[in-house]
Write a protein that holds these residues in place. Structure first.
Motif, PDB file in Angstrom:
ATOM      1  N   ASN A  89      44.402  49.669  48.609  1.00 39.09           N
ATOM      2  CA  ASN A  89      43.989  50.745  49.501  1.00 39.09           C
ATOM      3  C   ASN A  89      43.260  51.838  48.738  1.00 39.09           C
ATOM      4  O   ASN A  89      42.316  52.431  49.210  1.00 39.09           O
ATOM      5  N   ASN A  94      40.324  52.631  53.140  1.00 38.73           N
ATOM      6  CA  ASN A  94      40.546  52.135  54.494  1.00 38.73           C
ATOM      7  C   ASN A  94      39.556  52.817  55.416  1.00 38.73           C
ATOM      8  O   ASN A  94      39.726  53.971  55.773  1.00 38.73           O
ATOM      9  N   ALA A  97      40.884  54.695  58.497  1.00 37.70           N
ATOM     10  CA  ALA A  97      41.861  55.773  58.408  1.00 37.70           C
ATOM     11  C   ALA A  97      41.158  57.128  58.462  1.00 37.70           C
ATOM     12  O   ALA A  97      40.108  57.334  57.873  1.00 37.70           O
ATOM     13  N   LYS A 261      46.550  40.621  50.466  1.00 39.17           N
ATOM     14  CA  LYS A 261      46.898  41.635  51.450  1.00 39.17           C
ATOM     15  C   LYS A 261      47.805  41.011  52.502  1.00 39.17           C
ATOM     16  O   LYS A 261      47.715  39.808  52.791  1.00 39.17           O
ATOM     17  N   TRP A 263      49.411  41.166  56.501  1.00 38.68           N
ATOM     18  CA  TRP A 263      49.197  41.637  57.875  1.00 38.68           C
ATOM     19  C   TRP A 263      50.330  41.064  58.712  1.00 38.68           C
ATOM     20  O   TRP A 263      50.539  39.855  58.765  1.00 38.68           O
ATOM     21  N   ASP A 377      50.362  45.865  54.497  1.00 41.26           N
ATOM     22  CA  ASP A 377      49.094  46.589  54.418  1.00 41.26           C
ATOM     23  C   ASP A 377      48.542  46.893  55.804  1.00 41.26           C
ATOM     24  O   ASP A 377      47.829  47.876  55.998  1.00 41.26           O
ATOM     25  N   ARG A 378      48.852  46.057  56.779  1.00 41.01           N
ATOM     26  CA  ARG A 378      48.381  46.254  58.140  1.00 41.01           C
ATOM     27  C   ARG A 378      49.405  45.666  59.092  1.00 41.01           C
ATOM     28  O   ARG A 378      49.949  44.600  58.861  1.00 41.01           O
ATOM     29  N   LYS A 399      47.658  52.605  59.690  1.00 41.15           N
ATOM     30  CA  LYS A 399      47.901  51.207  59.319  1.00 41.15           C
ATOM     31  C   LYS A 399      48.275  50.352  60.532  1.00 41.15           C
ATOM     32  O   LYS A 399      48.628  49.179  60.385  1.00 41.15           O
ATOM     33  N   GLY A 629      39.332  45.700  55.094  1.00 40.42           N
ATOM     34  CA  GLY A 629      40.530  45.893  54.293  1.00 40.42           C
ATOM     35  C   GLY A 629      40.367  45.410  52.869  1.00 40.42           C
ATOM     36  O   GLY A 629      41.060  45.881  51.966  1.00 40.42           O
TER      37      GLY A 629
END
Length: 640
Positions: A89, A94, A97, A261, A263, A377-378, A399, A629
């Motif tokens: 990140n 991001n 964000a 990453k 999710w 991460d998500r 997130k 991402g």
């Protein structure tokens, strides 16, 4: 030897092939020296010296990992990658964000499906990305989560993403492993061009709470073992689907070790739904319990010590085409004038007096669930109320992504049915065809449908022939109920219908997927029924297909739930009634039965599906979110 073994994580983290060879050589050399030392000083038991060398080896390995991180960039730019807490990140940023409302509006305007349709054939293949999908259900399952995940894999593969899947043999909703699949060992196959690894697990014929826990736990173990087959493949994203929440720890560990990453996509709040329904069933065995008290008990499920009440979340639907699907990763979950995190804190404060009454085990389980979700991460979910529940678990709003269930609007389209289900099943033209198609589980509360069918049958039985002629002169019942599907409660429902002697209700197995549009087109009214307290923990996936074919849906849900707000914002698109009330459903059918029979197409429902549920727009935006991402981007070419 300890130094050699502790070099393994460093070897796994490194991307550059030459560095990997050097570390592997050092690893083998350390192991060889360790064996020679054992021959020279044959120690057969642990001692403080052994422990000291082990600790020293681990410390040296960690130091080497830190040094290699800096040296690796000098060696070859981004030649290797170390997975650290927040590392990616900080490096890639991001882009979703901290967007202002104006920036969000500009982004959504650029990415509407009309402006730039995101189809697999229109995606640029210049940016390579690897995605490992890890979940309990996958194709060829035709209902529920397996259907959506099974469509997502091939779509991403066709769009240029390298996809692999770790899942189970198909078993749902029959609760039986399908023929041709192994029950006790791992198996690999290719489904629509996607490599799929299937892991053995326990499937109870008649699931109960304890059997279901064993069922989920068995896949958590075998699935975790199956993940490591893909370690050297080095995925960029590990995409996990909940349920089952028991797989989350193993998936997180694998993602960290693989440098990927992570999710988490929440289709159902599994713990909340399961424990909520369990409390309801337990309460039915107690005397002197009022319905209001039981309803409160069902909602007393906490995350991290706070309430899961998301009733104040702003569920304002999109006002322009594409706004819903283009808010993936960019939707802010807000209460009136406050952020969802602040709202969660105030809710937790307000719930302090009730916290002492909650079982310690439930608090620990919910706290662990929230802590694990914050490690991703998500995270994403299929409705805005469910997104609010994620925020209440302490997940930062930036997130949280909105990832709604979609529908293939070209396949699920209105029209005249090619397969005549009415004729096949003996439903007359003057009869109202009331359909429930999907899983027959206990959270649906289909017992109410049997009660409604019995009430209507009794009324029709005593009706005069003159009254019957007003409704088309039908010789059979005015309403014909058809329940299609499988599930844990099917046998009980069939036995109960037979016990009541119902002649106006039929049960049929799942129909071939290619015939599903014809089945939905044939029905006059569609039942989307759930018990109280389940409408915000789960969101019925069948509704997207019903809306896409322009069907008339009768939904049982409270007004302050996601489904309730859908009816409030789009009045007339669906019929909303209170759950678990057979009298209301009976009156609704009697009042609107003629309207349902005469209405060929619910144009408002079809328009909603075209605007907000189109598959290519939803999955295209998720793909773009994954690329962002990773700090990658690509130019999107409009579909011709």
């Amino acid at each position: 030897m300890a130094l050699g073994v502790s070099l393994v994580p460093a070897f796994l983290f490194v991307r550059d092939s030459l560095l990997r060879r050097l570390i592997l050589a050092a690893l083998l050399l350390c192991l060889l020296l360790g064996e020679l030392v054992q021959i020279w000083l044959p120690l057969r038991t642990f001692s403080w010296i052994d422990i000291g060398f082990s600790v020293l080896g681990v410390a040296v390995a960690e130091l080497l990992a830190v040094l290699m991180k800096g040296a690796g960039r000098a060696w070859q730019g981004e030649g290797f990658r170390l997975q650290e807490s927040g590392g990616r990140n900080q490096e890639s940023g991001n882009p979703s964000a901290g967007f202002s409302p104006q920036q969000l509006a500009q982004t959504e305007e650029k990415l509407t499906p009309d402006a730039c349709p995101l189809t697999p054939s229109s995606q640029s293949h210049s940016t390579h990305m690897k995605v490992l999908i890890y979940g309990l259900n996958y194709a060829p399952e035709l209902t529920g989560i397996g259907r959506y995940t099974g469509e997502m894999g091939p779509w991403l593969q066709k769009s240029g993403v390298d996809v692999r899947v770790v899942t189970t043999p198909p078993y749902y909703p029959h609760w039986k492993i399908a023929d041709g699949y192994r029950k006790f060992w791992f198996q690999k196959e290719v489904v629509e061009g996607v490599p799929v690894w299937r892991c053995p697990f326990y499937v109870p014929a008649k699931p109960t709470t304890m059997k279901r826990l064993v069922h989920l736990g068995s896949f958590a173990v075998t699935g975790f073992l199956g993940l490591w087959r893909h370690l050297l493949w080095r995925p960029d994203w590990v995409f996990m689907v909940e349920p089952a929440s028991m797989t989350v720890p193993g998936g997180l560990i694998f993602a960290k070790v693989a440098g990927a990453k992570s999710w988490l996509h929440v289709q159902d709040f599994e713990m909340e739904a399961m424990l909520g329904l369990s409390k309801e069933l337990d309460s039915k065995t107690q005397d002197n319990k009022t319905q209001d008290t039981r309803g409160v008990a069902e909602k007393e499920v906490v995350a991290g010590g706070g309430s899961l009440d998301s009733r104040s979340a702003d569920l304002s639907p999109p006002q322009s085409k594409g706004e819903l699907v283009d808010s993936v990763g960019r939707t802010e979950v807000r209460a009136s004038g406050e952020g969802a995190v602040e709202r969660a804190a105030s809710s937790a404060e307000a719930s302090k007096p009730a916290r002492a009454r909650r079982p310690l085990g439930l608090q620990l389980a919910a706290g662990l669930e929230a802590w694990l979700k914050r490690r991703f991460d998500r995270t994403s979910s299929i409705s805005r109320v469910m997104m609010g529940k994620l925020a209440e678990r302490g997940i930062p709003e930036e997130k949280i992504s909105f990832f709604p269930n979609w529908v293939d609007i070209d396949f699920m389209s209105p029209g005249e049915p090619k397969r005549n289900f009415r004729e096949e099943w003996g439903i007359g033209k003057g009869e109202c065809f009331v359909l429930y198609s999907g899983n027959m589980g206990r959270k649906q509360g289909l017992e109410m449908v049997l009660e409604v069918a019995e009430r209507l049958e009794k009324e029709e039985r005593v009706a005069s022939s003159a009254e019957a002629s007003k409704h088309g002169g039908a010789h059979g019942p005015l309403f014909r109920f058809v329940i299609v599907g499988e599930g844990a409660a099917k046998e009980e429902l069939m036995a109960e219908a037979e016990k009541r002697g119902l002649k106006n209700i039929q049960f049929h197995p799942l129909q071939p997927y290619e015939d599903l549009p014809d089945l939905l087109r044939s029905a006059d009214a569609h039942l989307v029924v759930q018990k109280k307290g389940a409408a915000d923990a789960v969101l019925p996936s069948k509704l997207t297909s019903i809306l896409s074919v322009g069907g008339n849906a009768i939904i049982t849900a409270e007004k302050d739930t996601e489904l309730g707000r859908l009816d409030e914002k789009f009045p007339g698109m669906v019929t909303l009634i209170e759950p678990e009330d057979a009298g209301i459903l009976t009156d609704c059918l009697k009042k609107k039965g003629a309207y349902y029979r005469e209405t060929v197409l619910n144009e408002q429902a079809r328009d909603y599906a075209e605007r907000f549920l189109e598959r290519d727009a939803v999955l295209g935006q998720v793909r773009l979110e994954m690329l962002e991402g990773l700090g990658k981007s690509e130019s999107l070419v409009p579909a011709s």
